[in-house]
Each structure stands twice: as C-alpha cells, then as structure tokens.
Design a protein around this motif. Sequence first.
Motif, PDB file in Angstrom:
ATOM      1  N   ILE A  56      59.252  -4.427  66.439  1.00 25.30           N
ATOM      2  CA  ILE A  56      59.784  -5.776  66.223  1.00 25.30           C
ATOM      3  C   ILE A  56      61.226  -5.677  65.728  1.00 25.30           C
ATOM      4  N   ASP A  57      62.008  -6.685  66.072  1.00 25.14           N
ATOM      5  CA  ASP A  57      63.398  -6.733  65.631  1.00 25.14           C
ATOM      6  C   ASP A  57      63.625  -7.816  64.582  1.00 25.14           C
ATOM      7  N   GLU A  58      62.654  -8.719  64.432  1.00 30.07           N
ATOM      8  CA  GLU A  58      62.754  -9.797  63.450  1.00 30.07           C
ATOM      9  C   GLU A  58      61.536  -9.780  62.543  1.00 30.07           C
ATOM     10  N   PHE A  59      61.744 -10.144  61.296  1.00 28.00           N
ATOM     11  CA  PHE A  59      60.659 -10.186  60.325  1.00 28.00           C
ATOM     12  C   PHE A  59      59.591 -11.187  60.761  1.00 28.00           C
ATOM     13  N   ASP A  60      58.328 -10.793  60.617  1.00 30.57           N
ATOM     14  CA  ASP A  60      57.201 -11.650  60.976  1.00 30.57           C
ATOM     15  C   ASP A  60      56.294 -11.803  59.759  1.00 30.57           C
ATOM     16  N   ARG A  61      56.403 -12.921  59.087  1.00 28.82           N
ATOM     17  CA  ARG A  61      55.621 -13.132  57.858  1.00 28.82           C
ATOM     18  C   ARG A  61      54.127 -13.228  58.121  1.00 28.82           C
ATOM     19  N   THR A  62      53.730 -13.409  59.377  1.00 23.70           N
ATOM     20  CA  THR A  62      52.306 -13.490  59.708  1.00 23.70           C
ATOM     21  C   THR A  62      51.705 -12.126  60.044  1.00 23.70           C
ATOM     22  N   ALA A  63      52.539 -11.089  60.156  1.00 23.69           N
ATOM     23  CA  ALA A  63      52.038  -9.754  60.484  1.00 23.69           C
ATOM     24  C   ALA A  63      51.152  -9.234  59.360  1.00 23.69           C
ATOM     25  N   GLU A  64      50.059  -8.590  59.740  1.00 24.89           N
ATOM     26  CA  GLU A  64      49.173  -8.011  58.727  1.00 24.89           C
ATOM     27  C   GLU A  64      49.870  -6.869  58.003  1.00 24.89           C
ATOM     28  N   GLN A  65      50.661  -6.095  58.764  1.00 18.97           N
ATOM     29  CA  GLN A  65      51.389  -4.985  58.167  1.00 18.97           C
ATOM     30  C   GLN A  65      52.631  -4.703  58.997  1.00 18.97           C
ATOM     31  N   ILE A  66      53.744  -4.432  58.307  1.00 26.26           N
ATOM     32  CA  ILE A  66      54.976  -4.010  58.964  1.00 26.26           C
ATOM     33  C   ILE A  66      55.343  -2.653  58.378  1.00 26.26           C
ATOM     34  N   VAL A  67      55.600  -1.702  59.259  1.00 25.58           N
ATOM     35  CA  VAL A  67      55.993  -0.363  58.830  1.00 25.58           C
ATOM     36  C   VAL A  67      57.440  -0.155  59.246  1.00 25.58           C
ATOM     37  N   MET A  68      58.253   0.260  58.280  1.00 28.26           N
ATOM     38  CA  MET A  68      59.656   0.548  58.541  1.00 28.26           C
ATOM     39  C   MET A  68      59.823   2.055  58.613  1.00 28.26           C
ATOM     40  N   VAL A  69      60.427   2.539  59.700  1.00 24.56           N
ATOM     41  CA  VAL A  69      60.662   3.968  59.888  1.00 24.56           C
ATOM     42  C   VAL A  69      62.161   4.213  59.832  1.00 24.56           C
ATOM     43  N   PRO A  70      62.617   4.984  58.827  1.00 22.05           N
ATOM     44  CA  PRO A  70      64.061   5.228  58.707  1.00 22.05           C
ATOM     45  C   PRO A  70      64.601   5.976  59.921  1.00 22.05           C
ATOM     46  N   ARG A  71      65.873   5.793  60.174  1.00 21.03           N
ATOM     47  CA  ARG A  71      66.541   6.504  61.272  1.00 21.03           C
ATOM     48  C   ARG A  71      66.460   7.997  60.984  1.00 21.03           C
ATOM     49  N   VAL A  72      66.135   8.746  62.008  1.00 26.07           N
ATOM     50  CA  VAL A  72      66.060  10.194  61.880  1.00 26.07           C
ATOM     51  C   VAL A  72      67.350  10.779  62.433  1.00 26.07           C
ATOM     52  N   VAL A  73      67.984  11.603  61.624  1.00 22.42           N
ATOM     53  CA  VAL A  73      69.237  12.226  62.033  1.00 22.42           C
ATOM     54  C   VAL A  73      68.970  13.705  62.254  1.00 22.42           C
ATOM     55  N   GLY A  74      69.249  14.165  63.446  1.00 17.20           N
ATOM     56  CA  GLY A  74      69.024  15.576  63.770  1.00 17.20           C
ATOM     57  C   GLY A  74      70.328  16.306  63.933  1.00 17.20           C
ATOM     58  N   GLY A  75      70.218  17.567  64.146  1.00 18.05           N
ATOM     59  CA  GLY A  75      71.464  18.310  64.316  1.00 18.05           C
ATOM     60  C   GLY A  75      71.302  19.636  64.885  1.00 18.05           C
TER      61      GLY A  75
END
Length: 75
Positions: A56-75
């Motif tokens: 999802i790109d917008e917050f959904d207050r009706t979602a049972e659960q929202i998981v945020m995954v931080p950007r992964v930086v590789g190298g």
Amino acid sequence: MSRRGDDRISWDLRKVEASDPEALAAVREAERIFREERMRGATAFKVEPGKPAQRIDEFDRTAEQIVMVPRVVGG
C-alpha cells in the motif's frame, strides 16, 4: 518497525467512528509514523489473515495490520 524495534499502535475502529479521543489519537500517531517511514523509503504492506500481503502507498485505518519494511541498502 522503527529504529526502536517494533512499534505497535492499535485502535478500535468502532471507537474511531464514534470520535473517541483516544482512538483518534492512536490513528493520528499511526498516520504520522506511516508518513515518516514512507518518506524515509520504507515499503508498507497491509496484512490480513488468509490473504497475501498487499503493498500500500496510503495509510489505511481499516487495515487489520500494516507492516512497514525499511529500505534495504546493499553494497
């Protein structure tokens, strides 16, 4: 997830719809965290039992659960 580990904010949607101050404050805080983490490049997923996670790109207050995954930086 945040720099502090897992942040869990919950509310009762019925209380939000009834304009309960505590529930509304919880939604505002969740929206703030969502917005800040997205600005940092995190990806958000709506998670519902029995269904694949949905990005999802917008917050959904009706979602049972929202998981945020931080950007992964590789190298």
